[in-house]
Write an enzyme that holds these catalytic residues in place. Structure first.
Site, PDB file in Angstrom:
ATOM      1  N   ARG A  23       0.770  -1.207   0.003  1.00 17.19           N
ATOM      2  CA  ARG A  23       0.111   0.041  -0.223  1.00 17.19           C
ATOM      3  C   ARG A  23       0.788   1.310   0.023  1.00 17.19           C
ATOM      4  NH1 ARG A  23      -5.576  -1.036   1.839  1.00 17.19           N
ATOM      5  NH2 ARG A  23      -5.802  -3.123   0.261  1.00 17.19           N
ATOM      6  N   ARG A  27      -3.555   6.235   1.032  1.00 21.75           N
ATOM      7  CA  ARG A  27      -4.200   7.601   1.729  1.00 21.75           C
ATOM      8  C   ARG A  27      -3.179   8.101   2.682  1.00 21.75           C
ATOM      9  NH1 ARG A  27      -9.456   4.594   3.261  1.00 21.75           N
ATOM     10  NH2 ARG A  27      -7.977   2.677   3.264  1.00 21.75           N
ATOM     11  N   ARG A  36      -6.528  11.039  -6.015  1.00 25.14           N
ATOM     12  CA  ARG A  36      -7.780  10.413  -6.111  1.00 25.14           C
ATOM     13  C   ARG A  36      -8.925  11.290  -6.141  1.00 25.14           C
ATOM     14  NH1 ARG A  36      -9.587   7.482  -1.047  1.00 25.14           N
ATOM     15  NH2 ARG A  36     -10.148   9.341  -0.242  1.00 25.14           N
ATOM     16  N   ASP A  73      -6.807  -2.821  -7.861  1.00 29.37           N
ATOM     17  CA  ASP A  73      -7.232  -3.549  -6.448  1.00 29.37           C
ATOM     18  C   ASP A  73      -7.284  -5.208  -6.810  1.00 29.37           C
ATOM     19  OD1 ASP A  73      -8.017  -3.050  -3.509  1.00 29.37           O
ATOM     20  OD2 ASP A  73      -9.511  -4.271  -4.116  1.00 29.37           O
ATOM     21  N   TYR A 150     -14.643 -12.292  -0.644  1.00 28.31           N
ATOM     22  CA  TYR A 150     -15.412 -11.052  -0.836  1.00 28.31           C
ATOM     23  C   TYR A 150     -16.448 -11.130  -1.840  1.00 28.31           C
ATOM     24  CZ  TYR A 150     -11.474  -8.580   1.293  1.00 28.31           C
ATOM     25  OH  TYR A 150     -10.590  -8.039   2.103  1.00 28.31           O
TER      26      TYR A 150
HETATM   27  O1  1CP Z   1       0.211  -1.942  -2.664  1.00 32.24           O
HETATM   28  C1  1CP Z   1      -0.144  -0.762  -3.162  1.00 32.24           C
HETATM   29  O2  1CP Z   1       0.125   0.225  -3.210  1.00 32.24           O
HETATM   30  C2  1CP Z   1      -0.755  -1.367  -4.574  1.00 32.24           C
HETATM   31  C3  1CP Z   1      -2.230  -1.370  -4.682  1.00 32.24           C
HETATM   32  C4  1CP Z   1      -3.172  -2.186  -3.805  1.00 32.24           C
HETATM   33  C5  1CP Z   1      -2.960  -3.396  -3.586  1.00 32.24           C
HETATM   34  C6  1CP Z   1      -1.997  -4.345  -3.854  1.00 32.24           C
HETATM   35  C7  1CP Z   1      -4.415  -1.587  -3.351  1.00 32.24           C
HETATM   36  C8  1CP Z   1      -4.866  -0.195  -3.514  1.00 32.24           C
HETATM   37  N1  1CP Z   1      -4.997  -2.635  -3.021  1.00 32.24           N
HETATM   38  C9  1CP Z   1      -4.351  -3.732  -2.902  1.00 32.24           C
HETATM   39  C10 1CP Z   1      -4.768  -5.230  -2.566  1.00 32.24           C
HETATM   40  C11 1CP Z   1      -5.840  -5.585  -1.711  1.00 32.24           C
HETATM   41  N2  1CP Z   1      -7.040  -5.005  -2.016  1.00 32.24           N
HETATM   42  C12 1CP Z   1      -5.683  -6.522  -0.727  1.00 32.24           C
HETATM   43  C13 1CP Z   1      -4.732  -7.583  -0.652  1.00 32.24           C
HETATM   44  C14 1CP Z   1      -3.545  -7.024   0.375  1.00 32.24           C
HETATM   45  C15 1CP Z   1      -4.223  -6.725   1.804  1.00 32.24           C
HETATM   46  O3  1CP Z   1      -4.431  -7.664   2.600  1.00 32.24           O
HETATM   47  O4  1CP Z   1      -4.140  -5.495   1.930  1.00 32.24           O
HETATM   48  C16 1CP Z   1      -6.928  -6.556  -0.361  1.00 32.24           C
HETATM   49  C17 1CP Z   1      -7.805  -7.525   0.854  1.00 32.24           C
HETATM   50  C18 1CP Z   1      -8.011  -5.713  -0.917  1.00 32.24           C
HETATM   51  C19 1CP Z   1      -9.390  -5.284  -0.920  1.00 32.24           C
HETATM   52  C20 1CP Z   1      -9.470  -4.003  -0.283  1.00 32.24           C
HETATM   53  N3  1CP Z   1      -9.484  -2.656  -1.280  1.00 32.24           N
HETATM   54  C21 1CP Z   1      -9.646  -3.344   1.027  1.00 32.24           C
HETATM   55  C22 1CP Z   1      -9.722  -4.142   2.206  1.00 32.24           C
HETATM   56  C23 1CP Z   1     -11.381  -4.498   2.590  1.00 32.24           C
HETATM   57  C24 1CP Z   1     -11.574  -5.235   3.680  1.00 32.24           C
HETATM   58  O5  1CP Z   1     -12.269  -4.663   4.470  1.00 32.24           O
HETATM   59  O6  1CP Z   1     -11.112  -6.368   4.130  1.00 32.24           O
HETATM   60  C25 1CP Z   1      -9.513  -1.962   0.779  1.00 32.24           C
HETATM   61  C26 1CP Z   1      -9.782  -0.924   2.080  1.00 32.24           C
HETATM   62  C27 1CP Z   1      -9.464  -1.688  -0.592  1.00 32.24           C
HETATM   63  C28 1CP Z   1      -9.503  -0.345  -1.058  1.00 32.24           C
HETATM   64  C29 1CP Z   1      -8.050   0.239  -1.412  1.00 32.24           C
HETATM   65  N4  1CP Z   1      -7.354  -0.513  -2.499  1.00 32.24           N
HETATM   66  C30 1CP Z   1      -6.123   0.242  -2.532  1.00 32.24           C
HETATM   67  C31 1CP Z   1      -6.361   1.365  -1.886  1.00 32.24           C
HETATM   68  C32 1CP Z   1      -5.086   2.618  -1.779  1.00 32.24           C
HETATM   69  C33 1CP Z   1      -7.433   1.350  -1.122  1.00 32.24           C
HETATM   70  C34 1CP Z   1      -7.811   2.503  -0.413  1.00 32.24           C
HETATM   71  C35 1CP Z   1      -9.133   3.195  -1.109  1.00 32.24           C
HETATM   72  C36 1CP Z   1      -8.876   4.704  -1.098  1.00 32.24           C
HETATM   73  O7  1CP Z   1      -8.107   5.230  -1.565  1.00 32.24           O
HETATM   74  O8  1CP Z   1      -9.859   5.252  -0.400  1.00 32.24           O
END
Ligand code: 1CP
Length: 342
Positions: A23, A27, A36, A73, A150
């Site tokens: 990540r 944010r 964003r 994502d 999911y």
């Molecule tokens: O890592 C990076 O910078 C690259 C981008 C990336 C990656 C590799 C994002 C951007 N998401 C992911 C993978 C991802 N997404 C995973 C696997 C890794 C982990 O466990 O964190 C998972 C489970 C998700 C699903 C997801 N997307 C969640 C989790 C939800 C939950 O409650 O279980 C969330 C909050 C997101 C949104 C998201 N994805 C990425 C970002 C920067 C964000 C935040 C969104 C925003 O800007 O508001």
């Protein structure tokens, strides 16, 4: 080969480990929040190649990480397969749910995803032309079990309860979802590699909630199938596997699935991992992401201890999970200085 990330993945022990952060585009960075806002929302950002490439590059410019991870994502793949997907601000992802065989009927086939995902491939292409010469580009996908949790629940869940209920109550539908995701993930990652991804990472964020035989069938076996097929299509492609919270099931996992690197979370100690896991190959990890919020001497000490623990084998420095929105960008620099400056 000069890229330190690729050298570590090839099994080389380096004096200073390469470093990137899960990540890292996120944010906690003001420039990410600005881009964003320009895109409108998170999904519009994911599907806008210019802006997705821009946020991927932001942490590279700011910190000079050794690797960039494609901004996208894991939930874009289920969307490409026909699931509804939206994000509720401040809460997280929402999807249509799958509760039985009829939920599968609306889904597309593994080869029908590319039109929807074309902007992601375009982001990879833009990045492979824009990154500094010593920065490695990582593509990624969610592992089938994690993505299925999911798709079944329609949201993130603390215990993956709905997915476990379907796994036990309707093994046929559950198995069909896993098989579809496994094959679609191969196609998705293969296209990322063709577009310029140099490494791929498989995120199995919820692997830790699978026990015993279920872990072998739904975490290990799909990862093995995906990695075997990707390596057959793209000889020499390095793969990072992240069966998060696998605990003692981390032992032997990389070898069993054919991964070049095992990414580990921070629930296991670096000393234990160096002894039990690193003899099999490269380890990625595993600083507690809370240190990015709290900082100070504890951050520096813990970072140095991790580098020290893994110094006799191939290691990629990373957090044990993603950096959180409340992290202080200055703590990221502290961590990097502690890794690189000794
Ligand atoms: O890592 C990076 O910078 C690259 C981008 C990336 C990656 C590799 C994002 C951007 N998401 C992911 C993978 C991802 N997404 C995973 C696997 C890794 C982990 O466990 O964190 C998972 C489970 C998700 C699903 C997801 N997307 C969640 C989790 C939800 C939950 O409650 O279980 C969330 C909050 C997101 C949104 C998201 N994805 C990425 C970002 C920067 C964000 C935040 C969104 C925003 O800007 O508001």
């Amino acid at each position: 080969m000069t890229k330190t990330m690729l050298r570590a993945l090839a099994g080389e022990t380096l004096p200073t480990p390469p470093i990137w952060m899960m990540r890292q585009a996120g944010r906690y960075l003001p420039e990410y929040r600005a881009t964003r806002a320009k895109a409108g929302d998170f999904l519009s950002l994911c599907y806008n190649p210019e802006l997705a490439a821009e946020v991927t590059l932001q942490p590279i410019r700011r910190y000079g990480f050794d690797a960039a991870i494609l901004f996208a994502d894991i939930l874009l793949l289920p969307q490409a397969l026909g699931a509804d997907l939206w994000f509720v601000t401040g809460e997280g992802p929402r999807l249509s749910t799958i509760t039985g065989p009829e939920g599968l009927k609306g889904l597309k086939g593994k080869d029908d995803i590319h039109e929807h995902l074309a902007p992601v491939y375009e982001t990879v292409r833009l990045l492979s032309g824009a990154l500094p010469a010593d920065t490695t580009l990582i593509g990624f996908a969610g592992a089938p079990w994690t993505v299925a949790t999911y798709m079944i629940a329609g949201r993130g869940t603390p215990d993956q309860g709905p997915a476990h209920a379907l796994r036990e109550g309707d093994p046929e539908t559950f198995g069909a979802i896993i098989d579809l995701l496994t094959e679609a993930t191969i196609e998705y990652l293969s296209m990322q590699v063709e577009a310029g991804a140099e490494v791929v990472k498989l995120f199995d964020s919820w692997a830790g909630s699978l026990r015993g035989e279920a872990f072998e069938r739904f975490a290990l076996a799909p990862a093995k199938r995906i990695i075997t097929e990707l390596k057959a299509r793209h000889p020499g492609l390095p793969v990072i596997a992240f069966p998060r919270q696998a605990g003692d099931k981390y032992i032997g996992f990389a070898r069993a699935v054919g991964a070049d690197c095992l990414a580990i979370d921070n629930s296991v100690s670096a000393q234990w991992a160096a002894e039990m896991l690193q003899p099999d190959g490269c380890i990625q990890g595993n600083l507690d992401p809370r240190h990015m919020v709290t900082g100070g001497q504890a951050l520096i000490d813990e970072t140095r201890q991790i580098v020290e623990a893994f110094r006799n084998g191939p290691h990629i420095f990373n957090l044990g999970h993603g950096i959180t929105p409340d992290a202080d960008p200055e703590n990221v620099q502290l961590m990097i200085d502690a890794v690189r400056g000794g």
